[in-house]
Design a protein around this motif. Sequence first.
Motif, short mmCIF file in Angstrom:
data_model
loop_
_atom_site.label_atom_id
_atom_site.label_comp_id
_atom_site.label_asym_id
_atom_site.label_seq_id
_atom_site.Cartn_x
_atom_site.Cartn_y
_atom_site.Cartn_z
N GLY A 25 1.68 9.83 -0.70
CA GLY A 25 2.50 9.70 0.51
C GLY A 25 1.65 9.73 1.76
N ALA A 26 0.42 9.19 1.64
CA ALA A 26 -0.52 9.30 2.76
C ALA A 26 -0.38 8.16 3.77
N ILE A 27 0.37 7.11 3.39
CA ILE A 27 0.48 5.95 4.30
C ILE A 27 1.85 5.98 4.98
N VAL A 28 1.81 5.89 6.30
CA VAL A 28 3.06 5.96 7.06
C VAL A 28 3.18 4.76 7.99
N LEU A 29 4.43 4.45 8.33
CA LEU A 29 4.73 3.39 9.29
C LEU A 29 4.95 4.04 10.66
N ALA A 30 4.50 3.39 11.71
CA ALA A 30 4.71 3.96 13.04
C ALA A 30 5.21 2.89 14.01
N CYS A 51 0.83 -1.21 0.00
CA CYS A 51 0.00 0.00 0.00
C CYS A 51 0.86 1.26 0.00
N ILE A 52 1.95 1.24 0.73
CA ILE A 52 2.85 2.41 0.76
C ILE A 52 3.40 2.65 -0.64
N ASP A 53 3.78 1.57 -1.30
CA ASP A 53 4.38 1.70 -2.64
C ASP A 53 3.40 2.30 -3.64
#
Length: 191
Positions: free
Chosen positions: A169-174, A162-164
């Motif tokens: 650039g709406a998806i981030v890892l936390a 999904c990030i790709d």
Amino acid sequence: MTVVEKIKNLDEKQCVVNVLLDSVKAHPCKDCGKCVFGYEGITQFEMILKDITERKARSEDKVLLTDLANLMVTQALCDDGKEIAQAMLTALDKQGEVFDEHISKKQCRAGVCKQFMTFHVLASKCNGCTECMEVCEEDAISGKNKFVHVIDNDECTRCGKCIDVCSQGAIVLAGAIKPKCPKKPIPCRKK
Ligand code: SF4
Ligand code: SF4
């Protein structure tokens, strides 16, 4: 720098379990085999540490690592085996709570171990294009056209597709600190 020194000088951006795993993977005991405690010990270290970094740890893993390291420190034939075992004991002594967090709470406070990260959609950036939902093979993303999408981290396998695919650039890892995101899809503010 020895592995023991490395363990003593970690900063908050480094994960002790991950550093140990990298050291074990590259350790000379893996290719030696002159003593059982060195060879078997390093093999078990690698398997257990890998499981811990991949959310597959069992509750007894910390005790197992301690017992193995105590045996290797006294029984390994050469200083290589003794040193990596001492590094393990130092890590367990100085950062035992980090092992506990990985094993019990499924958290990596340094945000290094990918399997402990969670994926989130930022409402300020999502335009509701639906691309992420279409690419997710786990059906872990909910949403519809022009709605902010939401990721269910219990279903997510952390594949990163999904990030790709997200051009916004709406998806981030936390890691331990999570961004504030809608719990269910809401209309997008972003066009
Ligand atoms: S997170 Fe990205 S890919 Fe998914 S709907 Fe929003 S903008 Fe599209
Ligand atoms: S990381 Fe993979 S499984 Fe998780 S939400 Fe994104 S596409 Fe789905």
